[in-house]
Motif scaffolding. Structure first.
Motif, short mmCIF file in Angstrom:
data_model
loop_
_atom_site.label_atom_id
_atom_site.label_comp_id
_atom_site.label_asym_id
_atom_site.label_seq_id
_atom_site.Cartn_x
_atom_site.Cartn_y
_atom_site.Cartn_z
N GLU A 1 0.86 -1.46 0.11
CA GLU A 1 -0.28 0.21 -0.20
C GLU A 1 1.00 1.09 0.19
O GLU A 1 0.90 2.13 -0.80
CB GLU A 1 -0.99 -0.01 1.67
CG GLU A 1 -1.50 1.24 1.40
CD GLU A 1 -3.10 1.63 2.41
OE1 GLU A 1 -3.76 2.27 2.37
OE2 GLU A 1 -2.74 0.56 3.48
N GLU A 2 1.72 1.14 0.91
CA GLU A 2 2.46 2.42 0.88
C GLU A 2 3.64 2.51 -0.13
O GLU A 2 3.90 3.72 -1.41
CB GLU A 2 3.78 2.13 1.83
CG GLU A 2 3.34 2.01 2.88
CD GLU A 2 4.47 1.85 4.21
OE1 GLU A 2 4.23 2.25 5.64
OE2 GLU A 2 5.24 0.82 3.87
N LEU A 3 3.99 1.63 -1.12
CA LEU A 3 4.71 1.44 -2.21
C LEU A 3 4.15 2.21 -3.45
O LEU A 3 4.26 2.94 -3.81
CB LEU A 3 4.96 0.34 -2.86
CG LEU A 3 5.96 0.42 -3.65
CD1 LEU A 3 7.56 0.77 -3.80
CD2 LEU A 3 6.30 -1.64 -4.66
N ASP A 4 2.59 1.74 -3.63
CA ASP A 4 1.54 1.82 -4.17
C ASP A 4 1.50 3.76 -4.46
O ASP A 4 1.17 4.19 -5.29
CB ASP A 4 0.03 0.72 -4.44
CG ASP A 4 0.55 -0.25 -4.79
OD1 ASP A 4 1.13 -0.11 -5.50
OD2 ASP A 4 -0.94 -1.05 -4.80
N LYS A 5 0.84 4.26 -3.66
CA LYS A 5 1.40 5.56 -2.90
C LYS A 5 2.26 6.30 -3.52
O LYS A 5 2.29 7.26 -3.69
CB LYS A 5 0.66 5.38 -1.71
CG LYS A 5 0.50 6.96 -0.54
CD LYS A 5 0.01 7.08 0.44
CE LYS A 5 -0.37 8.55 0.38
NZ LYS A 5 -0.60 9.42 1.94
N GLU A 6 3.38 5.69 -3.21
CA GLU A 6 4.85 6.41 -3.60
C GLU A 6 4.53 6.87 -5.19
O GLU A 6 5.06 7.39 -5.42
CB GLU A 6 5.95 6.20 -2.30
CG GLU A 6 7.31 6.87 -2.93
CD GLU A 6 7.12 8.60 -2.14
OE1 GLU A 6 7.73 8.87 -2.74
OE2 GLU A 6 6.53 7.78 -1.52
N ILE A 7 4.41 5.80 -6.19
CA ILE A 7 5.26 5.23 -7.58
C ILE A 7 4.06 6.52 -8.13
O ILE A 7 3.28 6.97 -7.43
CB ILE A 7 4.86 3.89 -7.52
CG1 ILE A 7 5.10 2.81 -7.35
CG2 ILE A 7 4.90 4.24 -9.28
CD1 ILE A 7 4.57 1.85 -7.63
N ARG A 8 5.35 7.23 -9.07
CA ARG A 8 4.98 8.27 -9.17
C ARG A 8 4.23 7.91 -11.00
O ARG A 8 4.76 7.05 -11.94
CB ARG A 8 6.23 9.57 -10.01
CG ARG A 8 5.75 9.74 -8.17
CD ARG A 8 6.83 10.73 -8.02
NE ARG A 8 7.37 11.44 -7.01
CZ ARG A 8 8.46 12.16 -6.99
NH1 ARG A 8 9.55 12.73 -7.40
NH2 ARG A 8 8.43 12.93 -5.28
#
Length: 629
Positions: free
Chosen positions: A54-61
């Motif tokens: 979830e953190e990774l998905d939010k951070e991906i640009r």
């Protein structure tokens, strides 16, 4: 704001573990090496950072996915998350030690300065805002505004200069000096919620930091431009008005061009002249048009009960060819607007009636003066007709006077400084406070809050034109510092968010700004100050009688009008001092004469002081000037 990016990846980082399902170690930029399976079995994240999907998905640009592919974009996202996790920021004990050192050294150094000669620093207290922009309001309160910080370390860029979306937001407060110096003396007045043109559809409080501002004739504050974010700082199209009477904001029609670091001045016609600022494609592409508020076909508002909402702007027929931002603008007594650029060869005069310009002679000394101060010099009973340019060059203490179309070298200060603020006192003397080595540099390298001590020292120019060094301020405020004369004659000093957060006794308190108070020498002369007990409540015309009451008529040797100060980045376009004739005395009644015309004093609200023969001022009262009143 600094043009540096928000994050810098250090190739030498030590064993940062970044993983979604298993840890990995940072060995070099953009390449993460998995730990051995034995290490994973013993401890899934022994000294690392667990990153959820979830953190990774939010951070991906999305733009990085498009440019580099999904795998590389995920890796870059992990890098950012990991850097944030291991960066513990700036230690609180460091802040405490720094503030104590500055406090102790200020007390030690200032003991040798006689307050009756040099003045005295008194109160120092916390504020909920940095005060990178300030405006004294005709209610006696002070508007402070800046931004919601994205960092709390003075070793980094605190402002959301390149951030787009909801994290790039403005904030504002009103300080009421009558309520003292505690948290209850401040009221939050957040800018209106806007949806910026950044493609993200994330409404937030308008990001008006690094805008330009000046006073409207009805006492309101016009604020133009701000930060859109991206490309090292991009100009916003925002046009807002703050109403001091109701402490509310009104949004106007957007400007035709985005502006970040523009300058604004109120002309004799009561309209705002707006120019410069980095445009809506980012840093370096300046907006060279001149915009006017309100538009020529819209009437100027003098009534404080009239709420300007949705008013439009229009453009002049010509452009202003500034290659550097935040030029100093002044409306002088000939009715023209003089624009003194930071580059030596960018000096112009503009005619609001014909919408034309003329090139002025280049400023002596050559080069650029990087955010130094400038003041329209007092001219007795008339409006100013000359300007003094100070500071902006750490290697040059010289000052330059522009008058009658010519430049002359004026008396130098003790040393060169940038980011300084110079005020005109009610008694006519000039005073400099604040200053630094360069932008975000206090003499020991970029983003190092330890400052060269000399920049804390004030300077006072006497009636003979000679500058003398005076007492030191608590913090060595540089970039984004401000100083304002309050109605009681004291000076309020604030701004420079990096110094404020570097010396915050409790960085988690929410009171992350500071205000320091200076009492000029005229408040340490002894005896009783003159008093001003009553002034007209309605607007006053020009070259007209101004009837006031005083309980100390024998002390009223002089009367002066002082324009209130609204400043940022060493730029204040409104400041001026005009003496008023005292034409009649009868008991406790005085009859004064207002300035000759709107060219001498643009319409709006002014501070009226009575002075005794020593130059000691009364507490000021507000009066409003209006054509044909």
């Amino acid at each position: 704001m600094s043009r540096r990016g928000r994050w810098t990846f250090a190739a030498g980082c030590a064993a940062i573990v970044l993983s979604v399902t298993a840890p990995a170690v940072c060995a070099a930029p953009s390449r993460l090496v998995p730990l051995p399976s034995s290490a994973r079995a013993a401890d899934p994240h022994p000294h690392g950072v667990r990153i959820t999907q979830e953190e990774l998905d939010k951070e991906i640009r999305p733009e990085e996915v498009k440019a580099f592919g999904r795998a590389q974009a995920e890796q870059m996202a992990r890098d950012r998350i990991g850097l944030r996790a291991v960066d513990r920021g700036y230690p609180q004990p460091l802040r405490n030690r720094s503030l104590k050192r500055l406090t102790d050294s200020q007390q030690e150094q200032n003991g040798k300065f006689d307050p009756a000669v040099f003045g005295k620093f008194t109160d120092y207290f916390s504020s909920p805002d940095y005060g990178d922009h300030v405006a004294l309001l005709p209610t006696g309160k002070v508007l402070l505004f800046s931004f919601e910080a994205v960092e709390d370390s003075p070793n980094k860029e605190t402002a959301p200069t390149e951030v787009i979306g909801r994290d790039n937001a403005g904030r504002a407060y009103v300080w009421d000096p009558a309520k003292g110096t505690g948290a209850a003396a401040f009221k939050a007045v957040p800018p209106p919620v806007v949806n910026m043109d950044d493609g993200l559809d994330e409404p937030r409080a308008a990001p008006i930091f690094c805008a330009g501002h000046s006073y409207l004739p009805n006492g309101m504050v016009g604020i133009f431009g701000g930060n859109l974010g991206g490309n090292h700082g991009t100009g916003a199209h925002l046009a807002l008005v703050f109403d001091p009477w109701t402490e509310t904001w009104y949004r106007q029609q957007d400007m035709a061009e985005g502006r970040w670091y523009p300058s604004v001045v109120t002309g004799a016609d009561g309209r705002q002249f707006i120019t410069s600022g980095h445009g809506d494609t980012g840093w370096g592409k300046l907006s060279r048009t001149i915009e006017r508020f309100p538009a020529k076909g819209t009437g100027v508002t003098y009534d404080k009960a009239t709420k300007p909402v949705g008013q439009g702007l229009d453009k002049w027929k010509i452009k202003a060819d500034y290659m550097a931002d935040y030029p100093h603008l002044f409306s002088l007594r000939d009715g023209l607007i003089y624009g003194f650029g930071r580059n030596f060869d960018e000096q112009f005069v503009f005619d609001p009636q014909t919408e034309t310009e003329q090139v002025l002679r280049s400023r002596p000394g050559g080069g650029m003066r990087n955010y130094g101060s400038a003041v329209a010099l007092p001219n007795g009973k008339n409006g100013p007709d000359s300007v003094l340019i100070l500071g902006g060059d750490r290697n040059d203490p010289k000052t330059y006077k522009f008058s009658g179309g010519r430049w002359t070298e004026d008396t130098p200060r003790a040393f060169g400084r940038t980011q300084d603020d110079t005020l005109i006192f009610p008694d006519g003397r000039l005073w400099t406070v604040n200053g630094g080595y360069d932008i975000r540099d206090y003499g020991n390298g970029l983003y190092n809050p330890n400052a060269d001590e000399k920049y804390r020292q004030t300077e006072l120019r006497g009636t003979d034109g000679t500058w003398r060094l005076g007492p030191v301020q608590r913090l060595p405020r540089g970039y984004h510092s401000n100083a304002v004369i309050l109605p009681d004659g004291r000076i309020m000093i604030t701004g420079d968010e990096l110094q404020q957060i570097a010396n915050n006794p409790d960085i988690k308190s929410g009171m992350n700004g500071t205000i320091e108070i200076f009492e000029p020498p005229y408040l340490h002369q002894g005896g009783v100050r003159p008093t001003l007990t009553d002034v007209p409540s309605g607007p006053l015309g020009y070259n007209a009688d101004l009837r006031v009451s005083t309980s100390t008529p024998e002390q009223a040797a002089k009367a002066v009008l002082m324009a209130p100060i609204t400043s940022t980045h060493s730029v204040d376009t409104s400041q001026r001092r005009i003496e008023l004739d005292i034409t009649s005395r009868a008991g406790n009644k005085l009859v004064l004469t207002t300035p000759p015309s709107a060219k001498d004093a643009p319409p709006g609200f002014y501070l009226l002081f009575l002075l005794d023969d020593r130059g000691v001022p009364s507490v000021a009262r507000w009066v409003q000037l209006k054509p044909n009143a």
